[in-house]
Design an enzyme around this catalytic site. Sequence first.
Site, PDB file in Angstrom:
ATOM      1  N   LYS A 175       0.848  -1.200   0.000  1.00  0.00           N
ATOM      2  CA  LYS A 175       0.000   0.000   0.000  1.00  0.00           C
ATOM      3  C   LYS A 175       0.880   1.244   0.000  1.00  0.00           C
ATOM      4  CE  LYS A 175      -1.432  -1.643   3.779  1.00  0.00           C
ATOM      5  NZ  LYS A 175      -2.055  -1.919   5.087  1.00  0.00           N
ATOM      6  N   THR A 206      -7.079   9.199   8.770  1.00  0.00           N
ATOM      7  CA  THR A 206      -6.714   7.898   8.183  1.00  0.00           C
ATOM      8  C   THR A 206      -6.481   6.837   9.255  1.00  0.00           C
ATOM      9  OG1 THR A 206      -4.418   8.633   8.126  1.00  0.00           O
ATOM     10  CG2 THR A 206      -5.682   8.873   6.079  1.00  0.00           C
ATOM     11  N   GLY A 208      -6.837   3.668  11.041  1.00  0.00           N
ATOM     12  CA  GLY A 208      -7.454   2.367  10.735  1.00  0.00           C
ATOM     13  C   GLY A 208      -7.676   2.079   9.260  1.00  0.00           C
ATOM     14  N   THR A 209      -7.049   2.843   8.376  1.00  0.00           N
ATOM     15  CA  THR A 209      -7.232   2.581   6.936  1.00  0.00           C
ATOM     16  C   THR A 209      -6.748   1.180   6.551  1.00  0.00           C
ATOM     17  OG1 THR A 209      -5.158   3.743   6.593  1.00  0.00           O
ATOM     18  CG2 THR A 209      -7.164   4.947   6.034  1.00  0.00           C
ATOM     19  N   GLY A 210      -5.606   0.791   7.119  1.00  0.00           N
ATOM     20  CA  GLY A 210      -5.035  -0.512   6.768  1.00  0.00           C
ATOM     21  C   GLY A 210      -5.927  -1.660   7.235  1.00  0.00           C
ATOM     22  N   CYS A 211      -6.424  -1.556   8.472  1.00  0.00           N
ATOM     23  CA  CYS A 211      -7.314  -2.593   9.021  1.00  0.00           C
ATOM     24  C   CYS A 211      -8.551  -2.710   8.149  1.00  0.00           C
ATOM     25  CB  CYS A 211      -7.780  -2.213  10.433  1.00  0.00           C
ATOM     26  SG  CYS A 211      -6.458  -1.884  11.595  1.00  0.00           S
TER      27      CYS A 211
HETATM   28  N1  LIG Z   1      -4.478  10.206   2.031  1.00  0.00           N
HETATM   29  C1  LIG Z   1      -4.919   9.164   1.303  1.00  0.00           C
HETATM   30  N2  LIG Z   1      -5.623   9.358   0.156  1.00  0.00           N
HETATM   31  C2  LIG Z   1      -6.068   8.318  -0.583  1.00  0.00           C
HETATM   32  N3  LIG Z   1      -5.845   7.028  -0.251  1.00  0.00           N
HETATM   33  C3  LIG Z   1      -5.139   6.762   0.881  1.00  0.00           C
HETATM   34  C4  LIG Z   1      -4.630   7.810   1.711  1.00  0.00           C
HETATM   35  N4  LIG Z   1      -3.997   7.238   2.787  1.00  0.00           N
HETATM   36  C5  LIG Z   1      -4.098   5.911   2.610  1.00  0.00           C
HETATM   37  N5  LIG Z   1      -4.762   5.606   1.463  1.00  0.00           N
HETATM   38  C6  LIG Z   1      -5.099   4.259   0.971  1.00  0.00           C
HETATM   39  O1  LIG Z   1      -5.641   3.531   2.080  1.00  0.00           O
HETATM   40  C7  LIG Z   1      -5.235   2.165   2.022  1.00  0.00           C
HETATM   41  C8  LIG Z   1      -4.484   1.822   3.305  1.00  0.00           C
HETATM   42  O2  LIG Z   1      -3.164   2.278   3.147  1.00  0.00           O
HETATM   43  P1  LIG Z   1      -2.185   2.773   4.300  1.00  0.00           P
HETATM   44  O3  LIG Z   1      -0.839   2.881   3.691  1.00  0.00           O
HETATM   45  O4  LIG Z   1      -2.760   3.983   4.951  1.00  0.00           O
HETATM   46  O5  LIG Z   1      -2.282   1.548   5.287  1.00  0.00           O
HETATM   47  P2  LIG Z   1      -1.725   1.405   6.748  1.00  0.00           P
HETATM   48  O6  LIG Z   1      -0.576   2.312   6.950  1.00  0.00           O
HETATM   49  O7  LIG Z   1      -1.519  -0.043   6.968  1.00  0.00           O
HETATM   50  O8  LIG Z   1      -2.921   1.885   7.630  1.00  0.00           O
HETATM   51  P3  LIG Z   1      -2.992   2.106   9.218  1.00  0.00           P
HETATM   52  O9  LIG Z   1      -2.953   3.592   9.365  1.00  0.00           O
HETATM   53  O10 LIG Z   1      -4.295   1.528   9.608  1.00  0.00           O
HETATM   54  O11 LIG Z   1      -1.821   1.401   9.839  1.00  0.00           O
HETATM   55  C9  LIG Z   1      -4.419   2.033   0.738  1.00  0.00           C
HETATM   56  O12 LIG Z   1      -5.292   1.661  -0.308  1.00  0.00           O
HETATM   57  C10 LIG Z   1      -3.886   3.452   0.531  1.00  0.00           C
HETATM   58  O13 LIG Z   1      -3.522   3.710  -0.798  1.00  0.00           O
HETATM   59  C1  LIG Z   2      -5.809  -2.752  17.566  1.00  0.00           C
HETATM   60  C2  LIG Z   2      -5.159  -2.055  16.419  1.00  0.00           C
HETATM   61  N1  LIG Z   2      -4.849  -2.765  15.319  1.00  0.00           N
HETATM   62  C3  LIG Z   2      -4.259  -2.153  14.271  1.00  0.00           C
HETATM   63  C4  LIG Z   2      -3.971  -0.804  14.302  1.00  0.00           C
HETATM   64  C5  LIG Z   2      -3.281  -0.151  13.110  1.00  0.00           C
HETATM   65  O1  LIG Z   2      -3.942   0.908  12.621  1.00  0.00           O
HETATM   66  C6  LIG Z   2      -4.334  -0.095  15.472  1.00  0.00           C
HETATM   67  N2  LIG Z   2      -4.100   1.243  15.588  1.00  0.00           N
HETATM   68  N3  LIG Z   2      -4.920  -0.748  16.498  1.00  0.00           N
END
Ligand SMILES: Nc1ncnc2c1ncn2[C@@H]1O[C@H](COP(=O)(O)OP(=O)(O)OP(=O)(O)O)[C@@H](O)[C@H]1O
Ligand SMILES: Cc1ncc(CO)c(N)n1
Length: 263
Positions: A175, A206, A208-211
Site C-alpha cells: 500500500k 486515516t 485504521g485505513t489498513g485494518c
Molecule cells: N491520504 C490518502 N488518500 C487516498 N488514499 C489513501 C490515503 N492514505 C491511505 N490511502 C489508501 O488507504 C489504504 C491503506 O493504506 P495505508 O498505507 O494507509 O495503510 P496502513 O498504513 O496499513 O494503515 P494504518 O494507518 O491503519 O496502519 C491504501 O489503499 C492506501 O492507498
Molecule cells: C488494535 C489495532 N490494530 C491495528 C492498528 C493499526 O492501525 C491499530 N491502531 N490498532
Amino acid sequence: MTLPIGLTVAGTDPTGGAGIFADLKAMHSRGVYGMAAVTSLTAQNTLGVQDVYNVPADFIDKELNSIFSDEVPHAMKTGMVAEADMMTVIAEYIRKYNIPYVMDPVMIATSGDRLMTDISMATLIDTLLPLSHIVTPNLHEAEAIANMTIRTEEDIHRALKIFVDEMGAASVIIKGGHLSGDATDYLYDGKKISTLTRARIDTDQTHGTGCTFSAVLTAELAKGRTVEEAFRTGKAYITSAIQNSPGIGKGSGPVNHFSYQGD
Ligand SMILES: Nc1ncnc2c1ncn2[C@@H]1O[C@H](COP(=O)(O)OP(=O)(O)OP(=O)(O)O)[C@@H](O)[C@H]1O
Ligand SMILES: Cc1ncc(CO)c(N)n1
C-alpha cells in the site's frame, strides 16, 4: 438465507476506528457476517496508544476452537498479533481449515506507536506469511519484512517479489498510502504486477485505513471473489471511506465504514 462469514483475529481499539471493531463494521457493510477473536486489548484513541494488554496465546486457542468447532468461516484475516506464540496458535487453524487468509502485518499504529516486537516479526515471516493468500504491508512494514529500503518504483517491484517468490505468500499488496504523490497500491500474484491509483486525499483522517482495507479484502474473498476483484473493491471502498470520514476525535480520526455503496 445464508451469509458468507468472515473472521478477524486482531486487537481492539475502543474508539472503533481500527482493529477488530473496524474490521467488523467493514465486513458488515460488505454484506458479510463478521466473527472476531481478540488477540490484544488496547487503550487507544485518535491521538495514540496509551496501553496494551495481550490475551494469552492459550486463550486465543480457546477462542478459535470455539469458532471453528461450531462453524468454519469462509475467509479470515489477522491484524495486530503482538507475540510469537499467538502466531503459532493462529497458524495451526489456518493450516487445518485451509480457508483464504489475509494477513495485515500490523507493526506500528497510524500514531507511530509499536504494536509488535522485533522478535515476533521473525515468527510472522516464518509462520503466518507463507500461509497468506494476500499479505498487505504498508511501505514501512514492507521495508521491515523485506529488509530493504524502499524509495523508488523499482524498489517496490523488488519488495513485491521478495514477499511472493522468496517468502511464499500467494500474493502481496504493498500500500502506497505513505508515499508522496498519488495513493498507488501494488498487487503481485507471482505472475504479474498490477496497480490501482487514486488521487491522494489531503487529510489526517486515516486512523485504521489498513485494518479496514484488509477487512474488505477478507469479506470479498469470503464471497468467493478473486484477489483482483477484492483489490478493486478494497481500493474503491477505502477511498470513499477516507473521503467521507466523520471527523471523530481530536487527532487522526477514523474513516467512514458505511459510505461505499458499490457492488
Ligand atoms: N491520504 C490518502 N488518500 C487516498 N488514499 C489513501 C490515503 N492514505 C491511505 N490511502 C489508501 O488507504 C489504504 C491503506 O493504506 P495505508 O498505507 O494507509 O495503510 P496502513 O498504513 O496499513 O494503515 P494504518 O494507518 O491503519 O496502519 C491504501 O489503499 C492506501 O492507498
Ligand atoms: C488494535 C489495532 N490494530 C491495528 C492498528 C493499526 O492501525 C491499530 N491502531 N490498532
